[in-house]
Design a protein around this motif. Structure first.
Motif, PDB file in Angstrom:
ATOM      1  N   GLY A  26       0.813  -1.219   0.000  1.00  0.00           N
ATOM      2  CA  GLY A  26       0.000   0.000   0.000  1.00  0.00           C
ATOM      3  C   GLY A  26       0.840   1.260   0.000  1.00  0.00           C
ATOM      4  O   GLY A  26       0.413   2.313  -0.462  1.00  0.00           O
ATOM      5  N   THR A  27       2.035   1.153   0.520  1.00  0.00           N
ATOM      6  CA  THR A  27       2.910   2.321   0.598  1.00  0.00           C
ATOM      7  C   THR A  27       3.243   2.862  -0.785  1.00  0.00           C
ATOM      8  O   THR A  27       3.504   4.048  -0.956  1.00  0.00           O
ATOM      9  N   ARG A  28       3.220   1.976  -1.790  1.00  0.00           N
ATOM     10  CA  ARG A  28       3.545   2.407  -3.153  1.00  0.00           C
ATOM     11  C   ARG A  28       2.629   3.555  -3.583  1.00  0.00           C
ATOM     12  O   ARG A  28       3.061   4.470  -4.281  1.00  0.00           O
ATOM     13  N   ASP A  29       1.387   3.519  -3.150  1.00  0.00           N
ATOM     14  CA  ASP A  29       0.450   4.580  -3.544  1.00  0.00           C
ATOM     15  C   ASP A  29       0.828   5.935  -2.955  1.00  0.00           C
ATOM     16  O   ASP A  29       0.349   6.962  -3.413  1.00  0.00           O
ATOM     17  N   LEU A  30       1.645   5.918  -1.939  1.00  0.00           N
ATOM     18  CA  LEU A  30       2.010   7.192  -1.297  1.00  0.00           C
ATOM     19  C   LEU A  30       3.138   7.884  -2.032  1.00  0.00           C
ATOM     20  O   LEU A  30       3.392   9.061  -1.815  1.00  0.00           O
ATOM     21  N   ILE A  31       3.807   7.140  -2.880  1.00  0.00           N
ATOM     22  CA  ILE A  31       4.990   7.729  -3.515  1.00  0.00           C
ATOM     23  C   ILE A  31       4.596   8.897  -4.413  1.00  0.00           C
ATOM     24  O   ILE A  31       5.230   9.957  -4.365  1.00  0.00           O
ATOM     25  N   ALA A  32       3.518   8.708  -5.192  1.00  0.00           N
ATOM     26  CA  ALA A  32       3.102   9.791  -6.096  1.00  0.00           C
ATOM     27  C   ALA A  32       2.743  11.069  -5.340  1.00  0.00           C
ATOM     28  O   ALA A  32       3.298  12.141  -5.642  1.00  0.00           O
ATOM     29  N   PRO A  33       1.845  11.010  -4.354  1.00  0.00           N
ATOM     30  CA  PRO A  33       1.567  12.266  -3.632  1.00  0.00           C
ATOM     31  C   PRO A  33       2.792  12.831  -2.945  1.00  0.00           C
ATOM     32  O   PRO A  33       2.943  14.063  -2.862  1.00  0.00           O
ATOM     33  N   PHE A  34       3.674  11.956  -2.521  1.00  0.00           N
ATOM     34  CA  PHE A  34       4.848  12.495  -1.834  1.00  0.00           C
ATOM     35  C   PHE A  34       5.774  13.193  -2.823  1.00  0.00           C
ATOM     36  O   PHE A  34       6.330  14.248  -2.510  1.00  0.00           O
ATOM     37  N   ASN A  35       5.892  12.616  -3.996  1.00  0.00           N
ATOM     38  CA  ASN A  35       6.680  13.297  -5.031  1.00  0.00           C
ATOM     39  C   ASN A  35       6.095  14.661  -5.336  1.00  0.00           C
ATOM     40  O   ASN A  35       6.813  15.622  -5.608  1.00  0.00           O
ATOM     41  N   GLN A  36       4.771  14.712  -5.270  1.00  0.00           N
ATOM     42  CA  GLN A  36       4.097  15.998  -5.475  1.00  0.00           C
ATOM     43  C   GLN A  36       4.547  17.018  -4.427  1.00  0.00           C
ATOM     44  O   GLN A  36       4.841  18.171  -4.754  1.00  0.00           O
TER      45      GLN A  36
END
Lengths: 186, 722
Positions: free
Chosen positions: B600-610
């Motif tokens: 599930g952590t993979r989904d956080l990468i995009a917003p975090f890159n943002q």
């Protein structure tokens, strides 16, 4: 719109004005609570209305301001206070239960003199998803603490905190109904 | 000269003593010899011998052999009762009484040879000199025999008294209680029987139902005053010699007798440590009795070394709660791991906390409750785990807590709360706290966020390793041996299996929601921000430091509020937090190859890159409001450009850069003031791109290292001069 049901936005809210309605049967020390509310300095106009039960009389509808927040006073010594609150809740619009209602219980810690069970009150609060506060009218300090807490909620309900709605506050909670093993047994 | 005289004096003293000894032995021989006059009371030789023995015994005391010889003489009924009783009164030891004498005494009484009157005397002697007994193990073995003496009316009071001193917990058996009750029915309620029964009640409350009226608190009366005085003298004689081994220390304690303790209890919440083996009476001379006992009363343990030496023989105090006062005893309790102990403690804690805190309607006197809570906190911190009884109390108390009484203490206790399945944790603790959170002042909110931080720390450092160890043990895998050092729970709690990491993740999300709204409601209060940043500083290290299978990122509401705040510390700290997430995510990626982490952590990468993009665009690239960006919707691009134009701000895109950000512009001014010539009109734009590094170092010198760290971590500066 049913006139017997109280709505949070039935009238236009006034700027820098907050109105609280305190409901409780006779003997629940509404006046004392209202006085402790008034003793606190606030940078806006605070209006306090008291009533014994809902619905409110229709003839005074015109003079009544928009009510931002409703506080129910309950006395654990008085079984009538609980049934009366139960009946009054029907006359409150559902949108009030999104953070515009609280229950204030006095004598909550004196188990021995309760004539109603505290769990009944808790169940009532949970059923409408509203907070319960405990007050001890014999200690002035305690009244002030509870009054401050109610004012905090009132300020949010009256829109005095920019960006914060009662609904937003309500959304931070998750209503799980956890039933512990002991409760099942009894 | 003076030495020689003193030496002489000594010699003469010794001679005199040896002379006296010889004399005494002669007199004793007189008693033992067969042909001495046994009948005549007024016989000169007899009275001489008697007075000699009396005087020596009272002044110096008798040796063990002499004592036993004379005991035999007096008990054998060779002489008339009056003579024998006088002899018994002379049985005072020079140091202490050998246990053999007490056993002989018992056997004489059993034999029935001595007259009834003498039996009473012998038993009295045993009671009175009990404190002088070298050891009492063998005598204790005769407990059942002595118990039989209670059937004899004249022996009964003294037998009860002796039993009172001898009784240990194992001695309290149902049949003994029954016999005592029967006896009481026969002879009426005598104080000595009540005394013994009340002691039994202390040990085995479930066996004895008895209420002792306050007027009958003195169970055993001392009738033989003179004799008592002599025995006390004999005790004092033996004490100074024993004093070196620490007996004096204990006598000091003993002087504060039972009566004082009970008075003290009225004032003090926590009872003082008194072991049941020596309660009841005025405490006996522990150093004499206790040193040879199989179990050692806890009062004797004064240091950690002593505890280590006797940890297997320690007898805990009668009132378990008194361990809260003693650090040493806390160690003992923690290492025993007995259900019985933790249950005793738990029961007491719940009742006491309930009584001291919940049932005090007029919270005028909070000192007692505070003292009580402080001790509980100490103990909890020592154990590094929540005490179940305390948690039960907390749950009950939070229900009606007004958020103000005992706040620091209650929050401290909450921070050690056990990890439960999230719905349970939510209902027990988090929901009541949330309710209070939104109707309390900003300072109270800060305290609560601090509590949440401590809770999270407790979860990841103590609770999860403990659960893992427990689970490892259940599966019988190899992890158990390694995890044993965590598995030191004092309490056995049956817990159904649950996903503890899931709970932690949900807990973080819960706190995140709370603080997002709180920051809005308190309009970016600096103190509140401090506490929530501290919380996230912990969250941003979970994966690397505590090896959680997931990464949690702060919600946008907090990240951007910090970025746009007017407080430079908040920007810097948020930059630092964002930086440490880089390590978190790379650690997670590393681990995800072996697939023991949450996907599930993979989904956080995009917003975090943002977040990162927005940070670098706003702070460094002067592209705050521009729309030509790679990932998703840039944060500030939601604002229509017409609106920005209408503000008539000069260069809106630069307005939030490191140079002109409202929180940092003051530093830019300071920097320019130090670097530019005087009288020059200063503007942030004077800081040339080539001087930006200097400026960032300047910021670092002012403890704003986060900005520099962020730029070094995330921004590839190929063009710059390094």
């Amino acid at each position: 719109m049913n006139a017997k049901v109280l709505h949070p936005f039935s009238k236009v809210p006034q700027p820098q004005k907050a109105t609280i309605l305190v409901i409780g049967v006779e003997g629940t020390q509404k006046k004392q609570f209202a006085e402790s509310l008034l003793r606190i300095n606030v940078p806006y106009l605070l209006q306090i209305r008291t009533a014994s039960y809902l619905p409110l009389p229709e003839d005074k509808e015109n003079t009544r301001p928009n009510i931002d927040f409703v506080a129910f006073l309950l006395d654990m010594n008085n079984s009538r206070s609980l049934t009366s609150v139960h009946d009054s809740l029907k006359h409150l619009d559902a949108s009030y239960f999104l953070g515009r209602v609280c229950f204030i219980v006095s004598q909550a810690n004196h188990d021995t003199i309760h004539c109603t069970d505290l769990t009944d009150v808790t169940r009532l609060c949970d059923s409408v998803d509203s907070p319960m506060l405990s007050i001890n009218f014999e200690v002035e300090e305690d009244c002030t603490i509870v009054a401050r807490q109610v004012l905090q909620m009132l300020e949010i309900a009256a829109g005095m905190k920019p960006g914060v709605l009662p609904l937003l506050v309500q959304a931070t909670g998750q209503s799980y109904q956890y039933v512990s093993g002991e409760d099942v047994d009894t | 000269m003076s030495q020689s005289t003193s030496g002489k004096k000594k010699r003469t003293q010794q001679e005199a003593e040896s002379h006296q000894d010889a004399n005494l032995d002669e007199q004793i021989d007189y008693f033992t010899s067969e042909n001495s006059n046994k009948k005549n009371r007024n016989h000169v030789e007899l009275s001489l011998a008697l007075s000699k023995v009396e005087s020596v015994a009272k002044e110096q005391g008798l040796t063990s052999e002499q004592l036993i010889t004379l005991l035999d003489v007096s008990a054998s009924g060779k002489f008339p009762v009056s003579t024998s009783s006088k002899l018994i009164k002379c049985l005072l030891p020079s140091r202490y009484i050998p246990e053999e004498a007490a056993i002989k005494c018992t056997s004489w009484i059993c034999s029935g040879t001595p007259a009834r009157e003498l039996q009473v005397f012998l038993l009295k002697w045993m009671v009175l000199t009990f404190e002088l007994l070298g050891r009492s193990e063998k005598l204790h073995a005769l407990y059942g025999v002595i118990f039989n003496f209670i059937e004899n009316d004249s022996l009964c009071p003294h037998a009860c008294h002796l039993l009172y001193k001898l009784t240990r917990k194992d001695d309290v058996l149902p049949f003994r209680v029954n016999r005592l009750l029967k006896l009481q029915k026969k002879v009426g309620s005598q104080s000595y029987i009540i005394g013994l029964l009340s002691l039994y009640k202390v040990y085995q409350p479930h066996l004895v139902v008895l209420s002792v009226p306050a007027s009958k608190r003195i169970f055993f009366r001392v009738i033989e005053r003179n004799w008592m005085v002599e025995i006390r003298k004999a005790r004092e004689r033996s004490l100074p010699e024993e004093g070196r081994t620490g007996a004096t220390l204990h006598t000091v304690n003993q002087n504060t007798g039972v009566t004082q303790i009970s008075k003290k209890r009225k004032r003090d919440v926590i009872p003082s440590a008194v072991t049941a083996a020596v309660t009841g009476e005025r405490l006996t001379d522990l150093s004499l009795v206790g040193s040879q006992l199989s179990s050692i009363p806890s009062e004797q343990i004064k240091s950690f070394e002593e505890l280590l030496n006797s940890v297997d023989r320690l007898e805990l105090p009668g009132q378990i709660a008194s361990v809260l006062k003693s650090v040493v005893l806390q160690h003992a309790v923690a290492c025993y791991q007995e259900d019985q102990i933790s249950q005793r403690l738990g029961f007491w804690l719940y009742e006491t906390l309930h009584e001291e805190i919940l049932d005090q309607p007029f919270s005028s006197n909070k000192a007692r409750g505070e003292r009580c809570l402080k001790l509980v906190i100490n103990f909890t911190e020592f154990l590094q785990e929540g005490i179940p009884a305390c948690e039960n109390f907390l749950v009950r108390y939070l229900h009606t807590w007004n958020g103000s009484d005992y706040r620091p203490y209650i929050l401290r206790l909450i921070s050690r709360f056990r990890l439960y399945d999230f719905p349970k944790l939510n209902d027990l603790i988090l929901e009541p706290l949330r309710k209070l959170f939104f109707c309390s002042s900003v300072f109270c909110k800060c305290q609560m966020i601090h509590t949440f931080t401590m809770m999270l720390k407790n979860f990841v450092t103590v609770e999860i390793p403990r659960y893992q160890a427990e689970r490892g043990k259940g599966e019988g895998s190899q992890t158990s041996s390694e995890g044993d050092k965590f598995n030191i729970s004092m309490f056995t709690i049956s817990q159904e299996e649950f996903d503890f990491y899931g709970t932690v993740e949900k807990f973080i999300q819960f706190v995140d929601k709370l603080i997002t709204v709180a920051v809005m409601a308190e309009s970016d209060h600096a103190l509140l921000f401090h506490y929530l940043l501290t919380f996230y500083e912990l969250v941003s290290e979970l994966r690397c430091k505590y090896n959680t299978p997931f990464v949690c990122i702060p919600s946008a509401g907090i990240v951007y509020r910090a970025l746009l705040s007017s407080n430079c510390v908040q920007i810097s700290r948020m930059c630092n937090i964002v930086c440490s997430y880089r390590r978190e995510f790379s650690s997670w990626k590393e681990a995800s190859k072996t697939a023991d982490v949450w996907q599930g952590t993979r989904d956080l990468i995009a917003p975090f890159n943002q977040y990162i993009l927005d940070f670098s665009n706003i702070l460094w690239r002067n592209k705050a409001f521009k729309k030509d960006q790679v990932v998703h919707e840039p944060f500030l691009s939601v604002i229509p450009s017409e609106v920005i134009d209408r503000t008539k701000v000069d260069g809106p895109n630069d307005g939030l850069s490191v140079l002109r950000h409202i929180a940092l512009v003051g530093y830019a001014y300071q920097f320019l003031k130090e670097t530019q010539p005087k009288n020059k009109k200063l503007h942030p734009n004077l800081i040339q791109p080539k001087n930006r590094d200097l400026y960032l170092e300047f910021l670092q010198r002012h403890r704003l290292e986060g900005v520099l760290a962020f730029i070094n971590t995330y921004i590839k500066r190929t063009s710059t001069k390094r």
